[in-house]
Write a protein that holds these residues in place. Structure first.
Motif, PDB file in Angstrom:
ATOM      1  N   GLU A  96       0.830  -1.201   0.000  1.00 25.19           N
ATOM      2  CA  GLU A  96       0.000   0.000   0.000  1.00 25.19           C
ATOM      3  C   GLU A  96       0.870   1.259   0.000  1.00 25.19           C
ATOM      4  OE1 GLU A  96      -3.433   2.331  -0.091  1.00 25.19           O
ATOM      5  OE2 GLU A  96      -3.097   0.226  -0.531  1.00 25.19           O
ATOM      6  N   ALA A  97       1.960   1.247   0.787  1.00 20.50           N
ATOM      7  CA  ALA A  97       2.874   2.398   0.819  1.00 20.50           C
ATOM      8  C   ALA A  97       3.513   2.609  -0.554  1.00 20.50           C
ATOM      9  CB  ALA A  97       3.946   2.192   1.883  1.00 20.50           C
ATOM     10  N   GLU A  98       3.899   1.516  -1.220  1.00 20.96           N
ATOM     11  CA  GLU A  98       4.479   1.632  -2.560  1.00 20.96           C
ATOM     12  C   GLU A  98       3.448   2.166  -3.549  1.00 20.96           C
ATOM     13  OE1 GLU A  98       6.211  -1.994  -3.926  1.00 20.96           O
ATOM     14  OE2 GLU A  98       7.820  -1.936  -2.445  1.00 20.96           O
ATOM     15  N   ARG A  99       2.208   1.696  -3.446  1.00 15.51           N
ATOM     16  CA  ARG A  99       1.160   2.163  -4.346  1.00 15.51           C
ATOM     17  C   ARG A  99       0.927   3.663  -4.168  1.00 15.51           C
ATOM     18  NH1 ARG A  99      -3.679   3.873  -4.512  1.00 15.51           N
ATOM     19  NH2 ARG A  99      -4.004   3.677  -2.272  1.00 15.51           N
ATOM     20  N   ILE A 100       0.907   4.111  -2.907  1.00 21.62           N
ATOM     21  CA  ILE A 100       0.713   5.534  -2.627  1.00 21.62           C
ATOM     22  C   ILE A 100       1.885   6.349  -3.160  1.00 21.62           C
ATOM     23  CG2 ILE A 100       0.604   7.229  -0.754  1.00 21.62           C
ATOM     24  CD1 ILE A 100      -1.108   5.179   0.793  1.00 21.62           C
ATOM     25  N   ALA A 101       3.110   5.841  -2.977  1.00 22.34           N
ATOM     26  CA  ALA A 101       4.294   6.546  -3.473  1.00 22.34           C
ATOM     27  C   ALA A 101       4.252   6.651  -5.001  1.00 22.34           C
ATOM     28  CB  ALA A 101       5.565   5.825  -3.033  1.00 22.34           C
ATOM     29  N   LYS A 102       3.852   5.576  -5.681  1.00 23.68           N
ATOM     30  CA  LYS A 102       3.750   5.625  -7.140  1.00 23.68           C
ATOM     31  C   LYS A 102       2.675   6.602  -7.581  1.00 23.68           C
ATOM     32  CE  LYS A 102       5.402   0.967  -8.181  1.00 23.68           C
ATOM     33  NZ  LYS A 102       5.037  -0.363  -8.675  1.00 23.68           N
ATOM     34  N   ALA A 103       1.546   6.609  -6.860  1.00 25.28           N
ATOM     35  CA  ALA A 103       0.467   7.540  -7.203  1.00 25.28           C
ATOM     36  C   ALA A 103       0.925   8.985  -6.995  1.00 25.28           C
ATOM     37  CB  ALA A 103      -0.774   7.242  -6.367  1.00 25.28           C
TER      38      ALA A 103
END
Length: 157
Positions: A96-103
């Motif tokens: 989830e943290a990676e997804r937020i960082a990519k977003a």
């Protein structure tokens, strides 16, 4: 039994060592139960007995190939749970943290692109204004030259 239920309960966080511990407990309990069953059935001189309304006649028991299959399956389940526990897979929180960082990175890139396009539009507008000023100045110059030629013709006549 507990190991099976623990896999269901811990499916949200499979990287815990509790599943492996309960798998080992399952194997140990299985071995103890087979040993106790074999010992209990080998020393019986009973030909028949009853437990409540259930009657047992000429009972016998022992160690058989079915148990070997059961132990192999328990060991395989333990191996799979060990592999899951030590796997380099990421947890849901990390994903989830990676997804937020990519977003966020995508959003920042889109914002930078929008700023770049806005600057390009402003530069194009300035260039257009400059071009229009040059065209107007050129037209005024031609008009002034024509007037000068006409004035010169009037003076020569």
């Amino acid at each position: 039994m507990f190991a099976f239920l623990l896999n269901i309960l811990k499916c949200a966080k499979p990287k815990t060592k509790s599943t492996v511990i309960f798998d080992i407990f399952s194997i140990a309990a299985s071995i103890v139960s087979v040993v106790l069953f074999t010992v209990a059935s080998s020393g019986n001189d009973f030909t028949a007995f009853a437990m409540g309304s259930l009657a047992a006649i000429n009972i016998s028991g022992g160690f058989s190939w079915g148990y070997i299959v059961a132990v192999i399956l328990l060991i395989a389940a333990t191996g799979i749970n060990v592999a899951v526990a030590v796997a380099p897979a990421k947890s849901d929180e990390e994903l989830e943290a990676e997804r937020i960082a990519k977003a966020d990175a995508k959003e920042a890139k889109a914002k930078a692109e929008e700023i770049r396009k806005q600057k390009a539009r402003e530069e194009a507008a300035k260039a257009y204004e400059e071009e229009q000023k040059n065209i107007i100045a050129e037209a005024k110059k031609k008009v002034a030259e024509r007037k000068a030629k006409e004035e010169a013709k009037k003076h020569t006549k």
